[in-house]
Design a protein around this motif. Structure first.
Motif, mmCIF file in Angstrom:
data_model
loop_
_atom_site.group_PDB
_atom_site.id
_atom_site.type_symbol
_atom_site.label_atom_id
_atom_site.label_comp_id
_atom_site.label_asym_id
_atom_site.label_seq_id
_atom_site.Cartn_x
_atom_site.Cartn_y
_atom_site.Cartn_z
ATOM 1 N N ARG A 42 -31.604 -31.390 -13.720
ATOM 2 C CA ARG A 42 -30.573 -31.460 -12.675
ATOM 3 C C ARG A 42 -29.774 -30.160 -12.642
ATOM 4 N NH1 ARG A 42 -32.503 -35.861 -14.192
ATOM 5 N NH2 ARG A 42 -32.557 -37.716 -12.855
ATOM 6 N N ASN A 43 -30.469 -29.097 -12.335
ATOM 7 C CA ASN A 43 -29.838 -27.784 -12.266
ATOM 8 C C ASN A 43 -29.720 -27.338 -10.816
ATOM 9 O OD1 ASN A 43 -32.281 -25.885 -11.584
ATOM 10 N ND2 ASN A 43 -33.003 -27.202 -13.254
ATOM 11 N N SER A 44 -28.829 -26.393 -10.584
ATOM 12 C CA SER A 44 -28.641 -25.841 -9.242
ATOM 13 C C SER A 44 -28.062 -24.446 -9.365
ATOM 14 C CB SER A 44 -27.700 -26.730 -8.419
ATOM 15 O OG SER A 44 -26.388 -26.673 -8.942
ATOM 16 N N LEU A 45 -28.139 -23.689 -8.301
ATOM 17 C CA LEU A 45 -27.586 -22.333 -8.307
ATOM 18 C C LEU A 45 -26.073 -22.361 -8.495
ATOM 19 C CD1 LEU A 45 -29.634 -20.692 -5.389
ATOM 20 C CD2 LEU A 45 -29.910 -20.311 -7.856
ATOM 21 N N LEU A 46 -25.421 -23.349 -7.876
ATOM 22 C CA LEU A 46 -23.967 -23.463 -8.005
ATOM 23 C C LEU A 46 -23.577 -23.772 -9.446
ATOM 24 C CD1 LEU A 46 -21.151 -23.584 -6.766
ATOM 25 C CD2 LEU A 46 -21.547 -26.009 -6.260
ATOM 26 N N ASP A 48 -25.328 -23.140 -12.100
ATOM 27 C CA ASP A 48 -25.650 -21.954 -12.907
ATOM 28 C C ASP A 48 -24.517 -20.933 -12.858
ATOM 29 O OD1 ASP A 48 -28.031 -23.128 -13.483
ATOM 30 O OD2 ASP A 48 -29.293 -21.686 -12.428
ATOM 31 N N HIS A 118 -35.235 -25.068 -17.906
ATOM 32 C CA HIS A 118 -34.493 -24.150 -17.045
ATOM 33 C C HIS A 118 -33.427 -23.440 -17.879
ATOM 34 C CE1 HIS A 118 -32.179 -22.564 -13.699
ATOM 35 N NE2 HIS A 118 -31.087 -23.123 -14.200
ATOM 36 N N TYR A 172 -25.861 -28.394 -20.468
ATOM 37 C CA TYR A 172 -26.445 -27.731 -19.303
ATOM 38 C C TYR A 172 -26.864 -26.301 -19.634
ATOM 39 C CZ TYR A 172 -27.110 -26.134 -14.518
ATOM 40 O OH TYR A 172 -27.666 -25.625 -13.366
#
Length: 217
Positions: A42-46, A48, A118, A172
């Protein structure tokens, strides 16, 4: 006194109790690897971009800055904050370096895994001293203490949210396992509870003295 303290700070302790039960149950039902993969997927650019900064809320330097601000505001309150910082940090350090000195962090533990995790490019990720999470310990210690000191007790929810964001950021960012964060939260919270209750009468007597001085003047 403890029962009254818990009741007064229920806006912090009720969500924390839910967290302990839910995350504790998840650790009984799933392995640390499965929980890590659930978070990692459940990763995203935001996220990160945000979590490398949000995680600093659990940094020791941040805790010290808060302590200094409180010290300027009220010497006794500042002393209580420094005492909480010392107890929580030393306990975490003892567990990390003496009791569990070789506990591998996710990067080391999964170095031969075929699963593609990730990772945020350019982020320094450590290999050992994983248990417990020092950042989570500090976050729960400092924000827990602020919740106890705050006269507006309903803001306990907000302080707890900051604790959770910091703890989640550690998983995360691939710096810690869920169990590291879970135990770190207990160490930090218990440290601040002990310090607050132990020094409560001392702080209260100071407040009474200041009130009397104002009335006389």
């Amino acid at each position: 006194m403890l029962a009254n303290f818990l009741r007064k700070n229920r806006y912090f302790f009720l969500p924390y109790a839910v967290f302990l039960v839910v995350v504790g149950a998840l650790q009984l039902l799933y392995t640390q690897e499965q929980l890590m993969q659930w978070v990692n997927k459940r990763n995203s650019l935001l996220a990160d971009e945000l979590f490398p900064y949000l995680t600093y809320m659990g940094d020791g330097a941040f805790f010290v800055i808060v302590c200094v601000i409180l010290l300027i505001y009220n010497r006794r309150v500042g002393f209580v904050a420094f005492a909480s910082f010392a107890l929580s940090s030393l306990t975490s350090l003892f567990l990390k370096t003496v009791v569990f000195p070789n506990s591998p962090r996710p990067l080391k533990f999964f170095e031969h895994s075929t699963y593609e995790y990730h990772l945020i490019k350019g982020l320094d990720i450590y290999s050992y001293n994983s248990f417990p999470s020092g950042h989570t310990t500090s976050a729960f210690a400092v924000f827990g203490l602020l919740a106890f000191l705050d006269a507006r007790k309903n803001r306990g929810y907000f302080f707890f949210l900051l604790c959770i964001l910091t703890g989640y950021s550690r998983v995360y960012l691939f710096q810690h396992f869920v169990e590291d964060v879970y135990v770190g939260s207990i160490v930090g919270t218990v440290s601040s509870v002990i310090i607050y209750l132990f020094l409560y009468d001392w702080m209260k007597s100071k407040a009474v003295e200041e009130s009397i001085d104002k009335d006389i003047s």
